[in-house]
Design a protein around this motif. Sequence first.
Motif, PDB file in Angstrom:
ATOM      1  N   SER A  83       0.707   7.844  -2.991  1.00  0.00           N
ATOM      2  CA  SER A  83       0.397   8.055  -1.937  1.00  0.00           C
ATOM      3  C   SER A  83      -0.953   8.579  -1.731  1.00  0.00           C
ATOM      4  CB  SER A  83       1.453   8.734  -1.062  1.00  0.00           C
ATOM      5  OG  SER A  83       2.649   8.178  -0.959  1.00  0.00           O
ATOM      6  N   ASN A  84      -1.868   8.481  -0.969  1.00  0.00           N
ATOM      7  CA  ASN A  84      -1.599   7.600   0.433  1.00  0.00           C
ATOM      8  C   ASN A  84      -1.698   6.138  -0.076  1.00  0.00           C
ATOM      9  OD1 ASN A  84      -1.153   9.374   2.651  1.00  0.00           O
ATOM     10  ND2 ASN A  84      -3.349   9.542   2.766  1.00  0.00           N
ATOM     11  N   SER A  85      -0.988   5.066   0.131  1.00  0.00           N
ATOM     12  CA  SER A  85      -0.976   3.784  -0.238  1.00  0.00           C
ATOM     13  C   SER A  85      -0.912   2.561   0.684  1.00  0.00           C
ATOM     14  CB  SER A  85       0.085   3.652  -1.203  1.00  0.00           C
ATOM     15  OG  SER A  85       1.574   3.433  -0.573  1.00  0.00           O
ATOM     16  N   VAL A  86      -1.544   1.589   0.697  1.00  0.00           N
ATOM     17  CA  VAL A  86      -1.220   0.489   1.554  1.00  0.00           C
ATOM     18  C   VAL A  86      -1.240  -0.798   0.495  1.00  0.00           C
ATOM     19  CG1 VAL A  86      -2.905  -1.200   2.981  1.00  0.00           C
ATOM     20  CG2 VAL A  86      -2.665   1.354   3.562  1.00  0.00           C
ATOM     21  N   VAL A  87      -0.425  -1.755   0.972  1.00  0.00           N
ATOM     22  CA  VAL A  87      -0.074  -2.887   0.284  1.00  0.00           C
ATOM     23  C   VAL A  87      -0.480  -4.057   0.918  1.00  0.00           C
ATOM     24  CG1 VAL A  87       1.488  -4.113  -1.144  1.00  0.00           C
ATOM     25  CG2 VAL A  87       1.477  -1.761  -1.195  1.00  0.00           C
ATOM     26  N   LEU A  88      -1.304  -5.104   0.490  1.00  0.00           N
ATOM     27  CA  LEU A  88      -1.385  -6.341   1.155  1.00  0.00           C
ATOM     28  C   LEU A  88      -0.592  -7.521   0.333  1.00  0.00           C
ATOM     29  CD1 LEU A  88      -5.097  -6.511   2.105  1.00  0.00           C
ATOM     30  CD2 LEU A  88      -3.279  -5.518   3.267  1.00  0.00           C
TER      31      LEU A  88
ATOM     32  N   GLY B 192      -3.468   6.204  -3.801  1.00  0.00           N
ATOM     33  CA  GLY B 192      -3.779   7.714  -4.171  1.00  0.00           C
ATOM     34  C   GLY B 192      -4.928   8.109  -3.371  1.00  0.00           C
ATOM     35  N   GLN B 193      -5.283   7.489  -2.103  1.00  0.00           N
ATOM     36  CA  GLN B 193      -6.279   8.063  -1.432  1.00  0.00           C
ATOM     37  C   GLN B 193      -6.011   9.260  -0.352  1.00  0.00           C
ATOM     38  OE1 GLN B 193      -9.499   6.539  -2.274  1.00  0.00           O
ATOM     39  NE2 GLN B 193      -8.156   5.683  -3.729  1.00  0.00           N
ATOM     40  N   GLN B 194      -6.932   9.872  -0.273  1.00  0.00           N
ATOM     41  CA  GLN B 194      -6.658  11.012   0.667  1.00  0.00           C
ATOM     42  C   GLN B 194      -6.672  10.956   2.097  1.00  0.00           C
ATOM     43  OE1 GLN B 194      -8.708  11.010  -1.821  1.00  0.00           O
ATOM     44  NE2 GLN B 194      -7.666  12.525  -3.367  1.00  0.00           N
ATOM     45  N   ASN B 195      -7.201   9.577   2.664  1.00  0.00           N
ATOM     46  CA  ASN B 195      -7.198   8.865   3.846  1.00  0.00           C
ATOM     47  C   ASN B 195      -6.920   7.709   4.134  1.00  0.00           C
ATOM     48  OD1 ASN B 195      -9.549   7.222   4.609  1.00  0.00           O
ATOM     49  ND2 ASN B 195     -10.365   9.117   3.574  1.00  0.00           N
ATOM     50  N   ARG B 196      -5.979   7.232   5.095  1.00  0.00           N
ATOM     51  CA  ARG B 196      -5.565   6.117   5.288  1.00  0.00           C
ATOM     52  C   ARG B 196      -6.333   4.725   5.228  1.00  0.00           C
ATOM     53  NH1 ARG B 196      -0.698   4.940   4.350  1.00  0.00           N
ATOM     54  NH2 ARG B 196      -0.139   7.269   4.400  1.00  0.00           N
ATOM     55  N   VAL B 197      -7.470   5.061   5.975  1.00  0.00           N
ATOM     56  CA  VAL B 197      -8.592   3.917   6.016  1.00  0.00           C
ATOM     57  C   VAL B 197      -9.075   3.419   4.824  1.00  0.00           C
ATOM     58  CG1 VAL B 197     -10.405   5.274   6.941  1.00  0.00           C
ATOM     59  CG2 VAL B 197     -10.159   2.800   7.728  1.00  0.00           C
TER      60      VAL B 197
ATOM     61  N   ASP C  13      -2.819 -14.946   6.886  1.00  0.00           N
ATOM     62  CA  ASP C  13      -1.497 -14.719   6.914  1.00  0.00           C
ATOM     63  C   ASP C  13      -1.179 -13.553   5.726  1.00  0.00           C
ATOM     64  OD1 ASP C  13       0.863 -15.543   7.689  1.00  0.00           O
ATOM     65  OD2 ASP C  13       1.336 -16.930   6.000  1.00  0.00           O
ATOM     66  N   VAL C  14      -2.012 -12.702   5.742  1.00  0.00           N
ATOM     67  CA  VAL C  14      -1.668 -11.421   4.970  1.00  0.00           C
ATOM     68  C   VAL C  14      -1.022 -10.349   5.672  1.00  0.00           C
ATOM     69  CG1 VAL C  14      -2.819  -9.657   3.761  1.00  0.00           C
ATOM     70  CG2 VAL C  14      -3.727 -11.930   3.565  1.00  0.00           C
ATOM     71  N   THR C  15       0.063  -9.847   5.077  1.00  0.00           N
ATOM     72  CA  THR C  15       0.971  -8.671   5.475  1.00  0.00           C
ATOM     73  C   THR C  15       0.312  -7.559   4.863  1.00  0.00           C
ATOM     74  OG1 THR C  15       2.775 -10.067   5.915  1.00  0.00           O
ATOM     75  CG2 THR C  15       3.456  -7.918   5.806  1.00  0.00           C
ATOM     76  N   LEU C  16       0.098  -6.620   5.723  1.00  0.00           N
ATOM     77  CA  LEU C  16      -0.060  -5.237   5.519  1.00  0.00           C
ATOM     78  C   LEU C  16       1.079  -4.193   5.469  1.00  0.00           C
ATOM     79  CD1 LEU C  16      -3.533  -3.048   6.332  1.00  0.00           C
ATOM     80  CD2 LEU C  16      -1.232  -2.174   6.780  1.00  0.00           C
ATOM     81  N   ILE C  17       1.370  -3.595   4.395  1.00  0.00           N
ATOM     82  CA  ILE C  17       2.452  -2.599   4.538  1.00  0.00           C
ATOM     83  C   ILE C  17       1.672  -1.201   4.318  1.00  0.00           C
ATOM     84  CG2 ILE C  17       4.574  -1.507   3.575  1.00  0.00           C
ATOM     85  CD1 ILE C  17       3.585  -5.173   3.204  1.00  0.00           C
ATOM     86  N   SER C  18       1.898  -0.107   5.194  1.00  0.00           N
ATOM     87  CA  SER C  18       1.253   1.101   4.826  1.00  0.00           C
ATOM     88  C   SER C  18       2.713   2.128   4.720  1.00  0.00           C
ATOM     89  CB  SER C  18       0.708   1.642   6.080  1.00  0.00           C
ATOM     90  OG  SER C  18       0.325   2.828   6.359  1.00  0.00           O
ATOM     91  N   ASP C  19       2.474   3.224   3.798  1.00  0.00           N
ATOM     92  CA  ASP C  19       3.541   3.991   3.732  1.00  0.00           C
ATOM     93  C   ASP C  19       3.732   5.003   4.440  1.00  0.00           C
ATOM     94  OD1 ASP C  19       1.304   5.351   2.646  1.00  0.00           O
ATOM     95  OD2 ASP C  19       2.253   6.065   1.019  1.00  0.00           O
ATOM     96  N   GLY C  20       2.390   5.320   5.258  1.00  0.00           N
ATOM     97  CA  GLY C  20       2.857   6.309   6.229  1.00  0.00           C
ATOM     98  C   GLY C  20       2.218   5.719   7.588  1.00  0.00           C
ATOM     99  N   PHE C  21       2.220   6.450   8.617  1.00  0.00           N
ATOM    100  CA  PHE C  21       1.742   5.756   9.972  1.00  0.00           C
ATOM    101  C   PHE C  21       0.170   5.578  10.051  1.00  0.00           C
ATOM    102  CE2 PHE C  21       1.962  10.463  11.289  1.00  0.00           C
ATOM    103  CZ  PHE C  21       0.548  10.698  11.379  1.00  0.00           C
ATOM    104  N   LEU C  22      -0.133   4.659  10.742  1.00  0.00           N
ATOM    105  CA  LEU C  22      -1.680   4.471  10.900  1.00  0.00           C
ATOM    106  C   LEU C  22      -2.023   5.461  11.874  1.00  0.00           C
ATOM    107  CD1 LEU C  22      -1.825   0.502  10.947  1.00  0.00           C
ATOM    108  CD2 LEU C  22      -1.976   2.150   8.852  1.00  0.00           C
TER     109      LEU C  22
END
Length: 378
Positions: free
Chosen positions: A215-220, A232-237, A319-328
Amino acid sequence: MGVPVRYGMNPHQSASVEGGPAVIGGEPSLINYLDALNAFALVREADEASGLPAAASFKHVSPAGAALAGPIDEVAAETWRVHGVGTDSPISAYVRARDADPKSSFGDVVALSRPVDAETADFLRTVICDAVIAPGFEEGVVETLRAKKSGRFLIFEAGLDWHPPARERREVLGAVIEQDRDAADLAAALPEKSLDRAHRRDAQLGMATARYTQSNSVVLVRDGAAVGIGAGQQNRVDCVRLAGDKARVWWLRRHPFVRELPMVDGMRRQDRLNWQIRFAGAEMTRTQRTEFAGLFGDKASVRYGESAWREEWSERLDDVTLISDGFLPFRDNVDHAAEFGVGTIIEPGGSTRSDEVAAAAAEHGITLVTTGLRLFHH
């Protein structure tokens, strides 16, 4: 007392491991164990959720790619020199996983949710990978793999009856930490009828991938494969932008200009692939641009400096699905996601600005699904 391993996090650190999968080839380090354990947990969850063979490509305790078995497109088939592979085979899952971010997958740990067959073992011999973990191996396969890397290739076997304990424990700088293992039901977290079958499958694959990504992580995810992972980023964007940039390069590698780069005599597959990635993503240094022109010619060099073809092709990614491990936390996450072809967002929800996030999703025509489930992993 645990069993000594080759070394710990670094070669100057001694280490030992107690329990875990059986080592039937090679001498693993501590990081090899961490990669193998996390990777196998991911693919087993993905397989159980989808009913399809799953594979992951792991590096430094995060996945570079993860995928379910499925069709291998022409570009991946050309790149990895695989043709006529069954769409329900373990090798199809791994090729799709490795093709997502092949620059990062170089020297990876391969995880498969089904036993390794001869076809997959023969393929693994042709790529630069350091280890494989699977629930079993067909007859003769272990001997094939043991020949890789002059006998130093790592082979882990995690039996089908292997299950991690309900509690996990670690010691960090003298502090002993114990917690419940994250075994939350991913399927149950997705509201009923919020997604069709295909997008629900992609969402569950992405959630399983996020669960085992630093974390932080985002998966497409697109069509049963994670095509961009920001870890492994310190901010979500920044996670969104990193995952999006990887997905965009994956997509740009499908452009005719990239596929038409001239063949260079004697150039290895990985070297050609690295040049394709640099060309697609416009990520060359001045020195590399000079070398590129010498290798591939003036026509390719001129195309590298043009941006219109990249912009036009990138707009086709959808048609990409984004999954975020924490809230946006802010709407900028959604605005960036829209530029990478995201049509569905899966996130826990609960931000103080959730209304702004929802409004941004509506503006972009993005389906927003909140799960109430955070999936941090450290």
